[in-house]
Design a protein around this motif. Sequence first.
Motif, mmCIF file in Angstrom:
data_model
loop_
_atom_site.group_PDB
_atom_site.id
_atom_site.type_symbol
_atom_site.label_atom_id
_atom_site.label_comp_id
_atom_site.label_asym_id
_atom_site.label_seq_id
_atom_site.Cartn_x
_atom_site.Cartn_y
_atom_site.Cartn_z
ATOM 1 N N ALA A 119 0.767 -1.268 -0.090
ATOM 2 C CA ALA A 119 0.161 -0.100 0.144
ATOM 3 C C ALA A 119 1.048 1.343 0.001
ATOM 4 O O ALA A 119 0.420 2.330 -0.486
ATOM 5 C CB ALA A 119 -0.878 -0.017 1.148
ATOM 6 N N THR B 12 -3.533 3.525 3.078
ATOM 7 C CA THR B 12 -2.771 2.433 3.704
ATOM 8 C C THR B 12 -3.760 1.667 4.519
ATOM 9 O O THR B 12 -4.842 2.165 5.124
ATOM 10 C CB THR B 12 -1.477 2.693 4.060
ATOM 11 O OG1 THR B 12 -1.613 3.529 5.318
ATOM 12 C CG2 THR B 12 -0.523 3.310 2.920
ATOM 13 N N PHE B 13 -3.350 0.687 5.136
ATOM 14 C CA PHE B 13 -4.131 -0.068 6.075
ATOM 15 C C PHE B 13 -3.663 0.030 7.316
ATOM 16 O O PHE B 13 -4.612 0.114 8.204
ATOM 17 C CB PHE B 13 -3.862 -1.714 5.849
ATOM 18 C CG PHE B 13 -4.389 -1.811 4.581
ATOM 19 C CD1 PHE B 13 -5.822 -2.370 4.019
ATOM 20 C CD2 PHE B 13 -3.629 -2.064 3.167
ATOM 21 C CE1 PHE B 13 -6.468 -2.568 2.728
ATOM 22 C CE2 PHE B 13 -4.288 -2.419 1.984
ATOM 23 C CZ PHE B 13 -5.478 -2.578 1.790
ATOM 24 N N ARG B 14 -2.357 0.069 7.641
ATOM 25 C CA ARG B 14 -2.060 -0.156 9.064
ATOM 26 C C ARG B 14 -1.343 1.158 9.867
ATOM 27 O O ARG B 14 -0.967 1.353 10.807
ATOM 28 C CB ARG B 14 -1.026 -1.232 9.462
ATOM 29 C CG ARG B 14 -1.737 -2.551 9.311
ATOM 30 C CD ARG B 14 -0.582 -3.665 9.128
ATOM 31 N NE ARG B 14 -1.590 -4.825 9.009
ATOM 32 C CZ ARG B 14 -2.021 -5.151 7.664
ATOM 33 N NH1 ARG B 14 -1.798 -4.544 6.609
ATOM 34 N NH2 ARG B 14 -2.828 -6.144 7.369
ATOM 35 N N LEU C 135 -6.894 2.475 6.967
ATOM 36 C CA LEU C 135 -8.089 1.562 6.720
ATOM 37 C C LEU C 135 -8.704 0.776 7.833
ATOM 38 O O LEU C 135 -9.905 0.670 8.245
ATOM 39 C CB LEU C 135 -8.340 1.012 5.340
ATOM 40 C CG LEU C 135 -8.713 1.474 4.250
ATOM 41 C CD1 LEU C 135 -8.771 0.345 3.025
ATOM 42 C CD2 LEU C 135 -10.198 2.141 4.377
ATOM 43 N N TRP C 136 -7.568 -0.131 8.428
ATOM 44 C CA TRP C 136 -8.017 -1.028 9.336
ATOM 45 C C TRP C 136 -8.207 -0.434 10.746
ATOM 46 O O TRP C 136 -8.401 -1.130 11.940
ATOM 47 C CB TRP C 136 -7.057 -2.118 9.525
ATOM 48 C CG TRP C 136 -6.963 -2.785 8.424
ATOM 49 C CD1 TRP C 136 -5.737 -3.777 8.112
ATOM 50 C CD2 TRP C 136 -7.966 -3.339 7.610
ATOM 51 N NE1 TRP C 136 -6.215 -4.455 6.793
ATOM 52 C CE2 TRP C 136 -7.287 -4.286 6.422
ATOM 53 C CE3 TRP C 136 -9.499 -2.963 7.251
ATOM 54 C CZ2 TRP C 136 -8.124 -5.033 5.390
ATOM 55 C CZ3 TRP C 136 -10.055 -3.471 5.960
ATOM 56 C CH2 TRP C 136 -9.489 -4.461 5.237
ATOM 57 N N VAL D 234 -11.430 -5.525 10.405
ATOM 58 C CA VAL D 234 -11.278 -6.581 9.316
ATOM 59 C C VAL D 234 -12.250 -7.503 9.309
ATOM 60 O O VAL D 234 -12.720 -7.861 8.243
ATOM 61 C CB VAL D 234 -9.930 -7.100 9.761
ATOM 62 C CG1 VAL D 234 -9.563 -8.474 8.825
ATOM 63 C CG2 VAL D 234 -8.611 -5.925 9.332
ATOM 64 N N ARG E 49 -14.687 1.575 -2.119
ATOM 65 C CA ARG E 49 -12.985 1.486 -2.523
ATOM 66 C C ARG E 49 -12.624 1.489 -4.135
ATOM 67 O O ARG E 49 -11.830 2.115 -4.630
ATOM 68 C CB ARG E 49 -12.219 0.412 -1.908
ATOM 69 C CG ARG E 49 -12.697 0.202 -0.494
ATOM 70 C CD ARG E 49 -11.459 1.175 0.510
ATOM 71 N NE ARG E 49 -10.181 0.359 0.144
ATOM 72 C CZ ARG E 49 -9.129 1.467 0.059
ATOM 73 N NH1 ARG E 49 -9.178 2.593 0.320
ATOM 74 N NH2 ARG E 49 -8.079 0.743 0.000
#
Length: 234
Positions: free
Chosen positions: A13, A23-25, A30-31, A36, A59
């Motif tokens: 990402a 990005t996710f983390r 996102l997370w 999740v 998304r």
Amino acid sequence: MPTIRNIVILTGAGISAESGIDTFRSEGGLWERHRVEDVATPEAFARDPDLVLRFYDMRRAAIQTKQPNAAHRALARLDAAWPGDLLIVTQNVDDLHERGGARRVLHMHGEHLNAWCTACDARSPWTAPLLHRPPCPACGTSALRPDIVWFGEMPYRMDEIHAALRQADLFVSIGTSGAVYPAAGFVRGARDLGIPTLELNLEHSKGSAWFDETRLGPATEVVPAWVDQMLASV
Ligand code: OAD
Ligand code: ZN
């Protein structure tokens, strides 16, 4: 340094972050905003398909408004000029490598711009929403799901990825936190094969210690600089 011919590049990402894709983390990723277990597992889809489809519809719409950045374009430049084999293995589900001009891209976690029919197994290019249960172009059944590898599912194309790693002379990881397996394990696989490993990331990842070398900085700076260095060696 031994001659480098074949290169395998893993991206995450972080390479799309400067294109405006979350990005996710990271903080605010996102997370942090979505669990999740609510949106990215087969169980979530069985329990509340509308919630999951709405999440991916948003998304899918968002990535279509974004543009490839200098890092995607630099990898395409390397792809075009590199005399050996170059394979980009991406965990990303956007299409920015392709729109940036890369030729060989393998999406191990699926693609937003595909729909997968759970009735006939066909995959179809898809840019529109899925929430209203459109029919599958191949069989007509309203059974399409995002073509995204959810937690608990098997990533795609693992045989091809391992085969490419066995032939590789250099493994490069770009913009990934090293939190998700099997991708996070590629660096150790490469090390076991005796392949040099390089990490390009904004900050140290979970796997940094496994790399021969880590260069820190934003992808739009460190990736073009590395590509220039590689092309100067040709
Ligand atoms: P993460 O969000 O876990 O990590 C992104 C990494 O990119 C972090 O190490 C950041 O420091 C780095 N980064 C952020 N901005 C950057 C920039 N401008 N330049 C360079 N690096 C930057 O994303 P991934 O590692 O890709 O799976 O996550 C792996 C998988 O976890 C994803 O494919 C997704 C997720 O759950 C699925 O959805 C199937
Ligand atoms: Zn179908």
